[in-house]
Scaffold this motif. Sequence first.
Motif, PDB file in Angstrom:
ATOM      1  N   ALA A   1      33.734  31.705  39.551  1.00 58.94           N
ATOM      2  CA  ALA A   1      33.816  31.868  38.092  1.00 58.94           C
ATOM      3  C   ALA A   1      33.682  30.490  37.452  1.00 58.94           C
ATOM      4  O   ALA A   1      33.941  29.471  38.087  1.00 58.94           O
ATOM      5  CB  ALA A   1      35.137  32.518  37.682  1.00 58.94           C
TER       6      ALA A   1
ATOM      7  N   HIS B   1      38.919  33.001  32.064  1.00 58.18           N
ATOM      8  CA  HIS B   1      38.158  33.764  33.044  1.00 58.18           C
ATOM      9  C   HIS B   1      39.074  34.545  33.983  1.00 58.18           C
ATOM     10  O   HIS B   1      40.274  34.310  34.028  1.00 58.18           O
ATOM     11  CB  HIS B   1      37.278  32.827  33.883  1.00 58.18           C
ATOM     12  CG  HIS B   1      38.084  31.924  34.754  1.00 58.18           C
ATOM     13  ND1 HIS B   1      38.694  30.774  34.272  1.00 58.18           N
ATOM     14  CD2 HIS B   1      38.428  32.008  36.062  1.00 58.18           C
ATOM     15  CE1 HIS B   1      39.360  30.200  35.251  1.00 58.18           C
ATOM     16  NE2 HIS B   1      39.224  30.934  36.350  1.00 58.18           N
TER      17      HIS B   1
ATOM     18  N   ILE C   1      36.265  28.740  43.120  1.00 55.23           N
ATOM     19  CA  ILE C   1      36.802  29.935  43.768  1.00 55.23           C
ATOM     20  C   ILE C   1      38.276  29.696  44.066  1.00 55.23           C
ATOM     21  O   ILE C   1      38.781  28.586  43.886  1.00 55.23           O
ATOM     22  CB  ILE C   1      36.049  30.277  45.067  1.00 55.23           C
ATOM     23  CG1 ILE C   1      36.202  29.130  46.080  1.00 55.23           C
ATOM     24  CG2 ILE C   1      34.590  30.595  44.792  1.00 55.23           C
ATOM     25  CD1 ILE C   1      35.708  29.463  47.463  1.00 55.23           C
TER      26      ILE C   1
ATOM     27  N   GLU D   1      42.541  26.358  42.398  1.00 51.46           N
ATOM     28  CA  GLU D   1      41.080  26.411  42.395  1.00 51.46           C
ATOM     29  C   GLU D   1      40.482  25.446  43.398  1.00 51.46           C
ATOM     30  O   GLU D   1      41.020  24.390  43.666  1.00 51.46           O
ATOM     31  CB  GLU D   1      40.541  26.123  40.999  1.00 51.46           C
ATOM     32  CG  GLU D   1      40.930  24.770  40.455  1.00 51.46           C
ATOM     33  CD  GLU D   1      40.556  24.623  39.003  1.00 51.46           C
ATOM     34  OE1 GLU D   1      39.352  24.511  38.725  1.00 51.46           O
ATOM     35  OE2 GLU D   1      41.458  24.619  38.170  1.00 51.46           O
TER      36      GLU D   1
ATOM     37  N   HIS E   1      38.542  36.557  38.164  1.00 52.79           N
ATOM     38  CA  HIS E   1      37.673  36.571  39.346  1.00 52.79           C
ATOM     39  C   HIS E   1      37.674  37.966  39.961  1.00 52.79           C
ATOM     40  O   HIS E   1      38.705  38.632  39.999  1.00 52.79           O
ATOM     41  CB  HIS E   1      38.193  35.622  40.431  1.00 52.79           C
ATOM     42  CG  HIS E   1      38.157  34.194  40.085  1.00 52.79           C
ATOM     43  ND1 HIS E   1      37.123  33.364  40.446  1.00 52.79           N
ATOM     44  CD2 HIS E   1      39.045  33.416  39.427  1.00 52.79           C
ATOM     45  CE1 HIS E   1      37.381  32.139  40.026  1.00 52.79           C
ATOM     46  NE2 HIS E   1      38.548  32.149  39.404  1.00 52.79           N
ATOM     47  N   ARG E   2      36.533  38.370  40.481  1.00 51.93           N
ATOM     48  CA  ARG E   2      36.465  39.556  41.335  1.00 51.93           C
ATOM     49  C   ARG E   2      36.857  39.118  42.740  1.00 51.93           C
ATOM     50  O   ARG E   2      36.609  37.977  43.131  1.00 51.93           O
ATOM     51  CB  ARG E   2      35.062  40.125  41.335  1.00 51.93           C
ATOM     52  CG  ARG E   2      34.654  40.717  39.990  1.00 51.93           C
ATOM     53  CD  ARG E   2      33.278  41.303  40.090  1.00 51.93           C
ATOM     54  NE  ARG E   2      33.257  42.228  41.220  1.00 51.93           N
ATOM     55  CZ  ARG E   2      33.030  43.530  41.133  1.00 51.93           C
ATOM     56  NH1 ARG E   2      32.765  44.063  39.978  1.00 51.93           N
ATOM     57  NH2 ARG E   2      33.039  44.305  42.194  1.00 51.93           N
ATOM     58  N   TYR E   3      37.430  40.035  43.515  1.00 54.55           N
ATOM     59  CA  TYR E   3      37.767  39.726  44.905  1.00 54.55           C
ATOM     60  C   TYR E   3      37.521  40.947  45.779  1.00 54.55           C
ATOM     61  O   TYR E   3      37.525  42.081  45.300  1.00 54.55           O
ATOM     62  CB  TYR E   3      39.217  39.237  45.032  1.00 54.55           C
ATOM     63  CG  TYR E   3      40.261  40.223  44.603  1.00 54.55           C
ATOM     64  CD1 TYR E   3      40.789  41.146  45.507  1.00 54.55           C
ATOM     65  CD2 TYR E   3      40.728  40.249  43.295  1.00 54.55           C
ATOM     66  CE1 TYR E   3      41.756  42.067  45.112  1.00 54.55           C
ATOM     67  CE2 TYR E   3      41.697  41.157  42.898  1.00 54.55           C
ATOM     68  CZ  TYR E   3      42.208  42.061  43.810  1.00 54.55           C
ATOM     69  OH  TYR E   3      43.162  42.969  43.425  1.00 54.55           O
TER      70      TYR E   3
ATOM     71  N   THR F   1      37.980  34.549  46.354  1.00 59.51           N
ATOM     72  CA  THR F   1      37.459  35.220  45.170  1.00 59.51           C
ATOM     73  C   THR F   1      35.974  34.905  45.016  1.00 59.51           C
ATOM     74  O   THR F   1      35.452  33.968  45.624  1.00 59.51           O
ATOM     75  CB  THR F   1      38.188  34.751  43.904  1.00 59.51           C
ATOM     76  OG1 THR F   1      37.917  33.355  43.701  1.00 59.51           O
ATOM     77  CG2 THR F   1      39.683  34.990  43.995  1.00 59.51           C
ATOM     78  N   GLU F   2      35.317  35.657  44.155  1.00 61.30           N
ATOM     79  CA  GLU F   2      33.960  35.301  43.769  1.00 61.30           C
ATOM     80  C   GLU F   2      34.035  34.115  42.818  1.00 61.30           C
ATOM     81  O   GLU F   2      35.059  33.883  42.166  1.00 61.30           O
ATOM     82  CB  GLU F   2      33.279  36.482  43.079  1.00 61.30           C
ATOM     83  CG  GLU F   2      32.963  37.614  44.027  1.00 61.30           C
ATOM     84  CD  GLU F   2      32.189  38.740  43.365  1.00 61.30           C
ATOM     85  OE1 GLU F   2      32.048  38.759  42.119  1.00 61.30           O
ATOM     86  OE2 GLU F   2      31.727  39.624  44.103  1.00 61.30           O
TER      87      GLU F   2
END
Length: 128
Positions: free
Chosen positions: A61, A67, A37, A127, A69-71, A58-59
């Motif tokens: 990954a 990639h 994340i 990360e 990430h959704r947030y 973030t979600e």
Amino acid sequence: MQIPITGFIYESDDKSLNGEHSHVLYVTSFDGRRVHIHGFSGFTSFDVDHRHDYLGRTEPAQSGVPHVHRYFTMTSFNHGHEHRIEGITGPAIEIPFGGHYHEFKGTTTINGSTPHKHKYSGQTGNEV
């Protein structure tokens, strides 16, 4: 099709959700690859005589592959309201000597006694 996922569950004593405790699932690998994340924070644009700050994660990954990430997070409560921030980061940008970050930008939801929205943009941290 089955995809192996590993992780752990954390049981929270936080009673803020309708007086009931909750469980949080932390995924540590997905289909044999480690996940990660990123933290992110910043300030919105200054609109209708104020701005908001925000902080989130973030979600997860997969690591080691291209990639995004959704947030999702909520802004600070200023001028009697808050806004929702959500979206998808840009692709990973490598950092010399290891790691990466993502850029993100968007517009908050509309809220406030004078209905309005704010813009935001920034970079995630490295990360985790």
